[in-house]
Design a protein around this motif. Structure first.
Motif, PDB file in Angstrom:
ATOM      1  N   SER A   1       0.833  -1.191   0.000  1.00 21.16           N
ATOM      2  CA  SER A   1       0.000   0.000   0.000  1.00 21.16           C
ATOM      3  C   SER A   1       0.873   1.249   0.000  1.00 21.16           C
ATOM      4  O   SER A   1       1.904   1.315   0.677  1.00 21.16           O
TER       5      SER A   1
ATOM      6  N   ARG B   1      -0.109   3.960   1.213  1.00 15.55           N
ATOM      7  CA  ARG B   1      -0.486   4.729   2.403  1.00 15.55           C
ATOM      8  C   ARG B   1       0.012   4.087   3.691  1.00 15.55           C
ATOM      9  O   ARG B   1      -0.183   4.621   4.775  1.00 15.55           O
TER      10      ARG B   1
ATOM     11  N   GLU C   1      -0.866   1.363   5.374  1.00 13.48           N
ATOM     12  CA  GLU C   1      -1.778   0.838   6.390  1.00 13.48           C
ATOM     13  C   GLU C   1      -1.573  -0.645   6.680  1.00 13.48           C
ATOM     14  O   GLU C   1      -2.278  -1.219   7.502  1.00 13.48           O
TER      15      GLU C   1
END
Length: 231
Positions: free
Chosen positions: A206, A208, A210
């Motif tokens: 990912s 981001r 996470e």
């Protein structure tokens, strides 16, 4: 000593539900609670708990791509990595699941894949010669093409039994393909000693952040010397 691969490829959306207590083939009557659908890490944990393997033992490995390219080995987190050109020698700990990135392949420009390797056993070479007997892990062009078409490839590498080993030398690691209805681990156990489980699909990290466990949990990754070529 020959290490052989059982390989199975299935749709990426194939169920991960564990199937237990069934007879997978007429030649193997034993109950096998583990199979290729078992979540990654379980087989390695069970192997370590069984007392039959040495958990944490650093097993030399030799990774190869279809031709040239780059292999990146993660010790937990994208910043904790060792990058090597193919073919690459590395040391993994028995009982752990590792994330590897394959990239820079001229046959597949721009492609980056992130397979996992679950090491469930070790070899027992002569003392002082462990690096001369690495466990081979090969990513073939067919494997990569299947993943790019939306399928998932699962392999079990096993060590042949001396009593039933084929008395021949191979230029490349022998591979047998079996149907998705069979249990890869049970099939490998029938013919030898399962060493590792390779799983490769289209999953990417990912952007981001996470999923901190994507790159592993900090299992040891050690540099080892490549095996010398004997004349």
């Amino acid at each position: 000593m020959t290490l052989i691969v059982f390989v199975m490829h299935a749709p990426a959306a194939w169920s991960q539900e564990m199937i237990g207590g069934r007879q997978y083939n007429s030649g193997n009557q034993f109950y096998h609670p583990l199979n290729q659908r078992t979540p990654p890490g379980v087989a390695g944990q069970w192997a370590a708990m069984s007392g039959q393997v040495q958990p944490g033992y650093i097993q030399p490995m030799k990774f190869s791509l279809p031709s040239t390219g780059t292999l990146t080995f993660y010790a937990g987190g994208p910043d904790q990595a060792i990058q090597k050109a193919s073919p690459a020698s590395i040391g993994f700990g028995v009982g752990y699941v590792y994330r590897v990135k394959i990239s820079g392949m001229p046959e597949f420009p721009g492609v980056e894949l992130y397979p996992t390797i679950e090491l469930i056993d070790r070899l027992h070479p002569p003392a002082g010669l462990a690096e001369q007997y690495p466990v081979p892990v090969s990513f073939t062009a067919e494997d990569i093409e299947l993943v790019l078409s939306g399928r998932m490839v699962t392999k079990v590498v096993y060590l042949e039994r001396p009593q039933t080993a084929v008395p021949a030398q191979f230029d490349r690691q022998p591979t047998q393909t079996i149907t998705a209805q069979k249990n890869l681990i049970a099939e490998a156990d029938l013919l030898g000693r399962p060493m590792l489980i390779l799983r490769m699909g289209g999953r990417l990290p990912s952007t981001r952040g996470e999923d901190p466990a994507f790159f592993g949990n900090g299992a040891p990754v050690l540099e080892v010397n490549p095996p010398t070529v004997k004349n």
